[in-house]
Design an enzyme around this catalytic site. Structure first.
Site, PDB file in Angstrom:
ATOM      1  N   LEU A  24     -12.145  -0.656  -4.095  1.00 25.01           N
ATOM      2  CA  LEU A  24     -12.042  -1.452  -4.478  1.00 25.01           C
ATOM      3  C   LEU A  24     -11.782  -1.052  -6.255  1.00 25.01           C
ATOM      4  O   LEU A  24     -12.000  -1.353  -6.701  1.00 25.01           O
ATOM      5  CB  LEU A  24     -13.093  -1.621  -4.483  1.00 25.01           C
ATOM      6  N   SER A  25     -11.594   0.640  -5.794  1.00 26.16           N
ATOM      7  CA  SER A  25     -11.554   0.987  -7.117  1.00 26.16           C
ATOM      8  C   SER A  25     -12.335   1.003  -8.584  1.00 26.16           C
ATOM      9  O   SER A  25     -11.902   0.841  -9.261  1.00 26.16           O
ATOM     10  CB  SER A  25     -10.316   0.138  -7.233  1.00 26.16           C
ATOM     11  N   ASP A  36      -3.746   0.128  -9.415  1.00 25.44           N
ATOM     12  CA  ASP A  36      -5.553  -0.001  -9.368  1.00 25.44           C
ATOM     13  C   ASP A  36      -5.600  -0.338 -11.224  1.00 25.44           C
ATOM     14  O   ASP A  36      -6.338  -1.487 -11.836  1.00 25.44           O
ATOM     15  CB  ASP A  36      -6.392   1.023  -8.889  1.00 25.44           C
ATOM     16  N   GLU A  80       0.858  -1.245   0.152  1.00 25.43           N
ATOM     17  CA  GLU A  80      -0.264  -0.209  -0.068  1.00 25.43           C
ATOM     18  C   GLU A  80       0.979   1.155   0.011  1.00 25.43           C
ATOM     19  O   GLU A  80       1.890   1.388   0.924  1.00 25.43           O
ATOM     20  CB  GLU A  80      -0.982   0.132   1.567  1.00 25.43           C
TER      21      GLU A  80
HETATM   22  P1  ADP Z   1     -12.356   3.931  -5.635  1.00 23.68           P
HETATM   23  O1  ADP Z   1     -12.060   4.257  -6.679  1.00 23.68           O
HETATM   24  O2  ADP Z   1     -11.691   3.435  -4.735  1.00 23.68           O
HETATM   25  O3  ADP Z   1     -13.485   3.840  -5.895  1.00 23.68           O
HETATM   26  P2  ADP Z   1     -11.835   7.097  -6.118  1.00 23.68           P
HETATM   27  O4  ADP Z   1     -12.535   8.360  -5.367  1.00 23.68           O
HETATM   28  O5  ADP Z   1     -10.767   6.620  -6.964  1.00 23.68           O
HETATM   29  O6  ADP Z   1     -12.466   5.430  -5.424  1.00 23.68           O
HETATM   30  O7  ADP Z   1     -13.508   6.921  -7.243  1.00 23.68           O
HETATM   31  C1  ADP Z   1     -14.273   7.322  -7.308  1.00 23.68           C
HETATM   32  C2  ADP Z   1     -14.982   8.208  -8.727  1.00 23.68           C
HETATM   33  O8  ADP Z   1     -15.217   7.359  -9.909  1.00 23.68           O
HETATM   34  C3  ADP Z   1     -16.396   8.704  -8.285  1.00 23.68           C
HETATM   35  O9  ADP Z   1     -16.573  10.045  -7.506  1.00 23.68           O
HETATM   36  C4  ADP Z   1     -17.096   8.298  -9.373  1.00 23.68           C
HETATM   37  O10 ADP Z   1     -16.373  10.060  -9.540  1.00 23.68           O
HETATM   38  C5  ADP Z   1     -16.232   7.838 -10.338  1.00 23.68           C
HETATM   39  N1  ADP Z   1     -16.772   6.877 -10.852  1.00 23.68           N
HETATM   40  C6  ADP Z   1     -16.207   5.389 -10.369  1.00 23.68           C
HETATM   41  N2  ADP Z   1     -17.605   4.471 -10.581  1.00 23.68           N
HETATM   42  C7  ADP Z   1     -18.438   5.440 -11.621  1.00 23.68           C
HETATM   43  C8  ADP Z   1     -19.256   4.763 -12.364  1.00 23.68           C
HETATM   44  N3  ADP Z   1     -19.454   3.527 -12.370  1.00 23.68           N
HETATM   45  N4  ADP Z   1     -20.011   5.951 -13.431  1.00 23.68           N
HETATM   46  C9  ADP Z   1     -19.841   6.936 -12.872  1.00 23.68           C
HETATM   47  N5  ADP Z   1     -18.176   7.379 -11.837  1.00 23.68           N
HETATM   48  C10 ADP Z   1     -17.837   6.963 -11.470  1.00 23.68           C
HETATM   49 MG    MG Z   2      -9.202   5.437  -7.233  1.00 21.69          MG
END
Ligand code: ADP
Ligand code: MG
Length: 393
Positions: free
Chosen positions: A136-137, A183, A34
Site C-alpha cells: 500500500l506504499s 507510488d 503493475e
Molecule cells: P510498502 O511501500 O509497500 O509499504 P516498502 O518496502 O516500499 O513497502 O517500504 C516500507 C519501508 O518504508 C519500511 O520498511 C520502512 O523502512 C519505511 N517506512 C514506511 N513507513 C514508515 C514509518 N511510518 N516510519 C518509518 N519508516 C517507514
Molecule cells: Mg514502497
C-alpha cells in the site's frame, strides 16, 4: 490514538515542544498497471484514506533529527553531512538505519532539487496508519509527508510532481530500492473518487473518475500479511528481464512495444524473458482499456480486466504467491466484480471490487478460506479514492 495524535505525541517526546505543523500524505492502491511504471508505461493507482503524518518544526541550528513510531532509535545528522551520506552505493546498505534513509533521503533530494536554498535544521516525528510492507506504499506516504513538510518549512515552493520526483530519488538513491515513480505520483496527486492515470514516460497525468461511490462499490483490500522487500531479489530480477527484453527488441523500453511485437519477441528471447515482456505489453493495454471502460461503461465493467491482470502476474510475470491467488479466487467466487493482486508482488495485498452489500460476505469467505488453507489470518478492510497530501495542523 490516531496516527495524527501519535505523531504530535512523539514530537513532544522528542523535543519537549509542540510541532510547528503536521503534514500528511496517503498510501495508495494500484487499481491496475503493475510493473509497467519502470517500463515507461501506464498505471492507474488511487490514494487511500490511510496516511502517514510528519510533525515538524525548524531548529536554530543546522541539524536534522528524526523519530518514528515505527522504530526505536532516533537519528540525527547535520544538513551539511547529507551529501556525504547519499547517494548510497548500488547494492550497499544505507549508512543510516534504513527507515531513516527515507526521511533523510527526502531532505537530501529536496535540497538538491531546490538548488542552493538556505535551509535550517528541523525536528521531525513520524507516525502512520498505512500498513508497512503490504503493497500500500507506506514508503511513498512517508516520503510525501516529509517532502510536504520540508517544502513548506523551507519555503521551497515545489509543486506536487516535483515533490513526487524528490520522493522517488530518495527511495532509489538514498534507500537503494530501484522502484518507479508510480507510488509517489499516486500519493501526491490523490483526489476523492478518482484514480490517477499516469504516463510514466512523459509524467503526464489525468484524473479519472472511478464512479465507485455512485455505483455503490467498495474496494476491499486483502492484506495477506506476507511481507516483501523491494530492495531485494525478485523485483530487481524482473526489472532486469524487462530491460533485457527491450534490448533484444531494439527499443528504449517495453513501452514502445505492442501485442503485434509478440511473435517477433518469441523468436528473439528465451521463454522466461518472453513471458515477462508479454506481461508488460498486455498490462499496458489493460490500463488503457480500463480508463476507456470506466469512462464509457462505468466501474462495473472493469472486472474482466482486473482478473486478466491477475492471471498475467501469476502466470507470466510470476510475482503472485499462494495467499494472493487464494484471496483473488475466493473474492471472485463470492461475487466480486473483479480482483487482482496489487503492488510489487511476492506478498502484500490483493484488491477486490465488490458491491457495498457484499463486503461482509466476501471478507468472511476470505478469512475462512485462509484458515482452511493454514495461512495466517489476512487483514481485510475497505478503501476509497482519497485526497493527496495536506497540512493537517
Ligand atoms: P510498502 O511501500 O509497500 O509499504 P516498502 O518496502 O516500499 O513497502 O517500504 C516500507 C519501508 O518504508 C519500511 O520498511 C520502512 O523502512 C519505511 N517506512 C514506511 N513507513 C514508515 C514509518 N511510518 N516510519 C518509518 N519508516 C517507514
Ligand atoms: Mg514502497
Amino acid at each position: 490514538m490516531s496516527a495524527l495524535d501519535a505523531a504530535r505525541a512523539l514530537f513532544a517526546e522528542l523535543t519537549g515542544r509542540e510541532p510547528e505543523g503536521v503534514w500528511s500524505a496517503p498510501g495508495r492502491v494500484n487499481l491496475i498497471g503493475e510493473h509497467t511504471d519502470y517500463n515507461e508505461g501506464f498505471v492507474l493507482p488511487f490514494a487511500i484514506p490511510h496516511r502517514t503524518f510528519a510533525a515538524a518544526r525548524v531548529r536554530d541550528d543546522d541539524r536534522i533529527r528524526v523519530a518514528s513510531t515505527f522504530a526505536d532509535e532516533r537519528v540525527e545528522v547535520a544538513l551539511t553531512d547529507l551529501d556525504a551520506l547519499f547517494p548510497t552505493a548500488p547494492g550497499a546498505e544505507p549508512a543510516v538505519p534504513e527507515w531513516s534513509a527515507y526521511v533523510l533521503g527526502v531532505a537530501w533530494a529536496l535540497l538538491a532539487a531546490a538548488g542552493d536554498a538556505p535551509a535550517r535544521g528541523v525536528d521531525i516525528a513520524i507516525a502512520s496508519d498505512v500498513p508497512v510492507g503490504a503493497g500500500l506504499s507506506s514508503s511513498a506516504a512517508i516520503e510525501g509527508a516529509v517532502a510536504s513538510a520540508l517544502n513548506d518549512l523551507w519555503r521551497l515552493g515545489l509543486d506536487p510532481v516535483a515533490l513526487a520526483q524528490v520522493g522517488r530519488r530518495a527511495e532509489n538513491e538514498a534507500v537503494g530500492a530501484p522502484t518507479g515513480i508510480m507510488d509517489q505520483m499516486a500519493s501526491m496527486l490523490g483526489r476523492p473518487d478518482a484514480a490517477t492515470f499516469i504516463d510514466c514516460r512523459s509524467l503526464a497525468t489525468e484524473s479519472v473518475p472511478t464512479g465507485f461511490t455512485g455505483e455503490g462499490l467498495e474496494v476491499l483490500v486483502i492484506d495477506t500479511q506476507v511481507t516483501h522487500s523491494h530492495s531485494t531479489g525478485g523485483y530487481r530480477e524482473r526489472r532486469e528481464a524487462c530491460e533485457r527484453g527491450a534490448a533484444l527488441l531494439g527499443i528504449r523500453s517495453l513501452r514502445d512495444a505492442s501485442e503485434a511485437d509478440l511473435p517477433r519477441a518469441a523468436e528473439l528471447m528465451d521463454d522466461v524473458t518472453l513471458r515477462r515482456v508479454r506481461h508488460v505489453i498486455t498490462e499496458n493495454q489493460r490500463v488503457l482499456d480500463t480508463v476507456r471502460t470506466l469512462a464509457e461503461h462505468g466501474p462495473r465493467m472493469i472486472g474482466d480486466l482486473l482478473v486478466a491482470s491477475h492471471a498475467s502476474m501469476r502466470d507470466d510475470f510470476e510475482i503472485s504467491v499462494a495467499e494472493l491467488d487464494l484471496a483473488v479466487e475466493t473474492a471472485l467466487a463470492q461475487g466480486a466484480i473483479g480482483a487482482r493482486m496489487t503492488g510489487g508482488g511476492f506478498g502484500g495485498a490483493a484488491i477486490a471490487l465488490v458491491a457495498h452489500d457484499d463486503v461482509e460476505k466476501v471478507s468472511d469467505a476470505v478469512a475462512r478460506a485462509f484458515a482452511d488453507a493454514g495461512f495466517a489470518a489476512p487483514h481485510v478492510f475497505t478503501v476509497h479514492p482519497s485526497d493527496g497530501p495536506r497540512r493537517d495542523i
